[in-house]
Design an enzyme around this catalytic site. Structure first.
Site, short mmCIF file in Angstrom:
data_model
loop_
_atom_site.label_atom_id
_atom_site.label_comp_id
_atom_site.label_asym_id
_atom_site.label_seq_id
_atom_site.Cartn_x
_atom_site.Cartn_y
_atom_site.Cartn_z
N LYS A 154 -2.68 -5.33 -14.96
CA LYS A 154 -3.36 -4.83 -15.78
C LYS A 154 -3.55 -3.39 -15.30
O LYS A 154 -4.81 -3.42 -14.05
CB LYS A 154 -5.09 -5.62 -15.91
CG LYS A 154 -6.36 -5.92 -16.85
CD LYS A 154 -6.39 -4.31 -17.36
CE LYS A 154 -7.82 -3.99 -16.29
NZ LYS A 154 -8.20 -2.76 -16.07
N PRO A 155 -3.66 -1.84 -15.57
CA PRO A 155 -3.80 -0.98 -14.78
C PRO A 155 -5.42 -0.35 -14.99
O PRO A 155 -6.34 -1.19 -15.60
CB PRO A 155 -2.93 0.45 -15.32
CG PRO A 155 -2.20 -1.08 -16.43
CD PRO A 155 -3.07 -2.11 -16.92
N ALA A 156 -5.56 0.52 -14.65
CA ALA A 156 -6.69 1.01 -14.45
C ALA A 156 -7.23 1.89 -15.81
O ALA A 156 -6.30 2.18 -16.37
CB ALA A 156 -7.66 2.00 -13.02
N GLU A 210 -7.19 -6.14 -1.99
CA GLU A 210 -7.20 -5.50 -1.38
C GLU A 210 -8.16 -4.71 -2.35
O GLU A 210 -8.81 -4.21 -3.45
CB GLU A 210 -6.40 -4.38 -1.33
CG GLU A 210 -4.82 -5.51 -1.42
CD GLU A 210 -4.81 -5.41 0.49
OE1 GLU A 210 -5.66 -4.32 0.66
OE2 GLU A 210 -3.61 -5.78 0.38
N LEU A 211 -9.95 -4.65 -1.05
CA LEU A 211 -10.76 -3.66 -1.34
C LEU A 211 -11.58 -2.91 -1.21
O LEU A 211 -10.71 -2.59 -0.17
CB LEU A 211 -11.81 -5.24 -1.22
CG LEU A 211 -11.69 -6.55 -2.15
CD1 LEU A 211 -12.34 -7.98 -1.65
CD2 LEU A 211 -11.05 -6.10 -4.19
N TRP A 224 -7.67 2.75 -9.80
CA TRP A 224 -6.85 4.34 -10.76
C TRP A 224 -6.95 5.36 -9.44
O TRP A 224 -5.75 6.73 -9.97
CB TRP A 224 -8.32 5.30 -11.39
CG TRP A 224 -9.61 5.45 -10.25
CD1 TRP A 224 -10.47 4.34 -11.42
CD2 TRP A 224 -9.76 6.32 -9.86
NE1 TRP A 224 -11.15 4.27 -10.37
CE2 TRP A 224 -11.13 5.40 -9.67
CE3 TRP A 224 -9.13 7.00 -8.77
CZ2 TRP A 224 -11.62 6.40 -8.18
CZ3 TRP A 224 -9.99 8.12 -7.93
CH2 TRP A 224 -11.20 7.55 -7.97
N GLU A 242 -19.25 3.04 0.76
CA GLU A 242 -17.40 4.23 0.21
C GLU A 242 -18.44 5.32 -0.64
O GLU A 242 -18.65 5.89 -1.06
CB GLU A 242 -17.07 3.10 -0.22
CG GLU A 242 -14.78 3.68 -0.05
CD GLU A 242 -14.49 2.68 -0.86
OE1 GLU A 242 -14.75 2.00 -1.54
OE2 GLU A 242 -13.69 2.53 -0.26
N CYS A 246 -8.95 3.91 -0.14
CA CYS A 246 -9.47 3.02 0.93
C CYS A 246 -9.41 2.71 1.83
O CYS A 246 -10.41 2.90 2.86
CB CYS A 246 -9.20 1.59 0.15
SG CYS A 246 -7.34 1.70 0.02
N SER A 294 -0.83 3.61 6.23
CA SER A 294 0.57 3.07 4.94
C SER A 294 1.83 3.50 5.41
O SER A 294 2.12 4.00 5.78
CB SER A 294 -0.27 3.80 4.26
OG SER A 294 -1.84 3.86 3.16
N GLY A 325 -9.23 -3.17 -5.92
CA GLY A 325 -10.38 -2.68 -6.27
C GLY A 325 -11.60 -2.62 -5.68
O GLY A 325 -11.51 -2.64 -4.23
P1 NAD Z 1 -12.96 -0.74 -9.41
O1 NAD Z 1 -12.48 -2.13 -9.02
O2 NAD Z 1 -13.75 -0.65 -10.31
O3 NAD Z 1 -11.65 -1.57 -10.79
C1 NAD Z 1 -10.34 -1.42 -10.16
C2 NAD Z 1 -9.43 -2.38 -11.71
O4 NAD Z 1 -10.75 -3.53 -11.78
C3 NAD Z 1 -9.70 -1.75 -12.99
O5 NAD Z 1 -8.10 -2.21 -13.44
C4 NAD Z 1 -10.66 -2.17 -13.33
O6 NAD Z 1 -10.39 -1.67 -14.58
C5 NAD Z 1 -10.81 -3.60 -13.21
N1 NAD Z 1 -11.87 -4.49 -13.69
C6 NAD Z 1 -12.97 -3.43 -13.63
N2 NAD Z 1 -14.47 -5.21 -13.36
C7 NAD Z 1 -13.38 -5.61 -13.70
C8 NAD Z 1 -13.77 -7.05 -14.18
N3 NAD Z 1 -15.14 -7.56 -14.28
N4 NAD Z 1 -12.86 -8.18 -14.16
C9 NAD Z 1 -11.39 -8.02 -14.02
N5 NAD Z 1 -11.07 -6.57 -14.14
C10 NAD Z 1 -11.74 -5.72 -13.68
O7 NAD Z 1 -12.35 0.06 -8.75
P2 NAD Z 1 -11.52 1.93 -8.87
O8 NAD Z 1 -12.45 2.45 -8.84
O9 NAD Z 1 -10.98 1.55 -9.72
O10 NAD Z 1 -10.57 1.91 -7.66
C11 NAD Z 1 -11.85 2.13 -6.37
C12 NAD Z 1 -11.80 0.79 -5.65
O11 NAD Z 1 -10.64 0.64 -5.01
C13 NAD Z 1 -12.78 1.54 -4.29
O12 NAD Z 1 -13.79 1.31 -3.22
C14 NAD Z 1 -10.89 0.99 -3.01
O13 NAD Z 1 -11.71 1.41 -1.55
C15 NAD Z 1 -10.72 0.41 -3.44
N6 NAD Z 1 -9.11 0.36 -3.03
C16 NAD Z 1 -9.33 -0.22 -2.18
C17 NAD Z 1 -6.94 -0.19 -1.59
C18 NAD Z 1 -6.80 -1.25 -0.55
O14 NAD Z 1 -5.62 -1.39 -0.75
N7 NAD Z 1 -8.08 -2.33 0.27
C19 NAD Z 1 -6.87 0.13 -2.48
C20 NAD Z 1 -7.09 1.28 -3.41
C21 NAD Z 1 -8.38 1.66 -4.01
#
Ligand code: NAD
Length: 509
Positions: free
Chosen positions: A206-208, A282-283, A182, A413, A316, A473, A260
């Protein structure tokens, strides 16, 4: 419902009550189209099998903006059907034609940046200025990959033994599942869609759950730019685990591209392992920001403000831990407190806002817990430190220093507007502290000595190091992490290769 029923074809999906849409307040008539709030499958906006809806909230007020269709496993499988039906033609579409469509997507996003920025500010809570920067950054992925689409070159080599030839060609990897967070609802989507399309792949986005509208708006932009039906499908769902698991266990899906948290990344890698699906991850990050005694303090403060406060710290790449050398430490902290303290906190969609809302109450709780933990372990509070009263989810810009080494914020984080500052004497000590984490996404170094900076950059265990800059970026650069911050790269030519498979043809010459 059986998978066979689900696979009866995207057009059969319970469409009776499809056709719902959302208009960005203040932009009625100016947008050219209302944002569809259904699922995008096979080029049609459909209500989905379940018929449920997910409420979309404004984090600045907690109020509901609208709702979007809630996709089910059956919808996920129907999206694969649609992606499969479109795959052969899209892969065979001349690269130049794919490039022209991507270029149109770029232009369309730039032309519509005003309302897209307001939409992002509304559903994400970030400041309008941050949202606008995101739209332009997101659009750039379309431009970059329009240029890359016509440069997917192969290789021809002479086999070392002589005689035979080694011919290598990069083919589209196949149907891709793209999962986005998100915090950058536009850029994280385009950073995946654009290279997938350039490579000739079809995909399911599959968006957030928190920010589905931006993805849906991009879906409509793609259709209007000429992306054929089924090439990009969008499935929002309140059951990401169930829907993504089903998609990843369908043998037609060959690619997972996820952005995520590290925690969810680990789960998805396990799911992908069952079908040995190529995975780009990308975590999370925990970026250190090193300031050496010989740094230009003004430049370091400017860089710190970008590295820490872009997106109110919900990035991130956000600087989490500031390691500042003793000779410059006090000046740096004083200036950082002044600058962070001058930022205007407020609703993202108000023009004067510089630090917007956090995404939800859980985010506020996590930030507060990390700050409280640091203070309980002896840190000093220099600014902020207490969540604002509602409505909305606000945490003020906060600076703490003098942390104990076991403070959780140095390991986890924070994902918010909190700067944790540590003093160091010896550069070796700073490098050791910077590398003491499971994460390895981005790091920042400020020094007046470029040679020293480059040598330090080599020793920092991060996928990206910003040297005398507060921003890494760039669509033209390979973005990604080492250690538990991820696998693979997005952006640049590397990001395109992630959506291809090398085909080697052994040629008798
Ligand atoms: P999140 O991992 O909670 O969710 C990310 C996505 O995964 C969402 O679309 C969510 O619906 C989906 N998801 C959640 N559980 C799932 C499952 N069990 N199976 C499949 N999909 C699932 O992360 P967030 O809170 O949306 O975003 C924040 C995180 O993302 C932070 O840790 C941030 O550092 C990271 N992030 C990383 C980068 C990068 O480029 N490395 C960029 C942006 C954000």
């Amino acid at each position: 419902m059986s998978n066979d029923t689900a696979r009866a074809g995207a057009k059969d999906i319970g469409q009776s009550d499809a056709g719902q849409s959302y208009t960005v307040p203040g932009f009625a008539g100016a947008v050219g189209f209302d944002i569809p709030t259904d699922l995008l499958i096979g080029g049609d906006w459909v209500a989905g099998w379940g018929g449920g809806r997910i409420a979309v909230l404004d984090p600045s007020t907690g109020a509901e903006l609208t709702s979007v269709a809630d996709g089910t496993v059956a919808d996920g499988l129907a999206a694969i059907d649609a992606a499969e039906a479109a795959a052969r033609d899209w892969a065979a579409t001349p690269p130049r034609q794919r490039a022209v469509i991507l270029q149109r997507c770029y232009q369309s996003m730039v032309d519509q940046a005003d309302w897209l920025a307001r939409l992002i500010a509304l559903e994400n809570g970030k400041a309008l200025s941050d949202a606008r920067s995101e739209v332009l950054y997101a659009a750039e992925f379309f431009r970059w990959y329009a240029e890359e689409a016509v440069r997917i070159n192969g290789e021809l080599a002479i086999a070392p033994a002589g005689g035979n030839r080694i011919l290598v060609q990069y083919q589209p990897i196949g149907i891709a599942l793209l999962i986005t967070p998100w915090n950058f609802p536009a850029a994280m989507a385009t950073r995946k869609i654009a290279p997938a399309l350039a490579a000739g792949c079809t995909c399911i986005l599959k968006p957030a759950e928190e920010t589905p509208l931006t993805a849906l708006a991009i879906g409509e932009i793609l259709l209007r730019a000429g992306v054929p039906g089924g090439v990009v499908n969008i499935v929002n769902t309140s059951d990401p685990a169930g829907v993504c698991k089903a998609i990843l266990h369908d043998p037609r899906v060959r690619k997972l591209s996820f952005t995520g948290s590290t925690e969810v990344g680990r789960i998805l890698l396990r799911e992908a392992a069952d079908s040995v699906i190529s995975s780009s991850m990308e975590l999370g990050g925990n970026a250190p920001f090193l300031v050496l005694d010989d740094a230009d303090v003004d430049a370091a403060i400017e860089g710190a403000m970008v590295a820490k406060m872009r997106n109110a710290g919900e990035a991130c790449t956000a600087a989490n831990r500031f390691y500042v050398q003793a000779g410059i430490h006090d000046r740096f902290v004083t200036r950082l407190v002044e600058r962070m303290g001058s930022l205007k906190l407020g609703p993202g969609s108000e023009a004067a806002t510089q630090c917007g809302a956090m995404i939800n109450p859980a985010a506020i709780e996590k930030i507060a817990a990390l700050v409280d933990d640091a203070l309980a372990k002896g840190a000093t509070l220099r600014l902020g430190g207490k969540a604002a009263d509602g409505p909305g989810y606000f945490y003020p810009p906060t600076v703490i220093d003098g942390l104990s080494r076991d403070a959780r914020i140095l390991r986890e984080e924070v994902f918010g507007p909190v700067a944790a500052v540590m003093r160091f004497d010896d550069v070796e000590e700073a490098v050791a502290m910077a590398n003491d984490t499971e994460y390895g996404l981005s790091a920042y170094v400020y020094t007046g000595d470029m040679k020293r900076g480059l040598q330090l950059a080599e020793r920092l265990e991060y996928g990206m190091v910003a040297l005398n800059r507060g921003l890494v970026s760039d669509p033209a650069a390979p973005f990604g992490g080492v250690k538990q911050s991820g696998l693979g790269r997005e952006g640049s030519h590397h990001g395109l290769i992630e959506f291809t498979e090398a085909k080697y043809i052994a040629v008798d010459w």
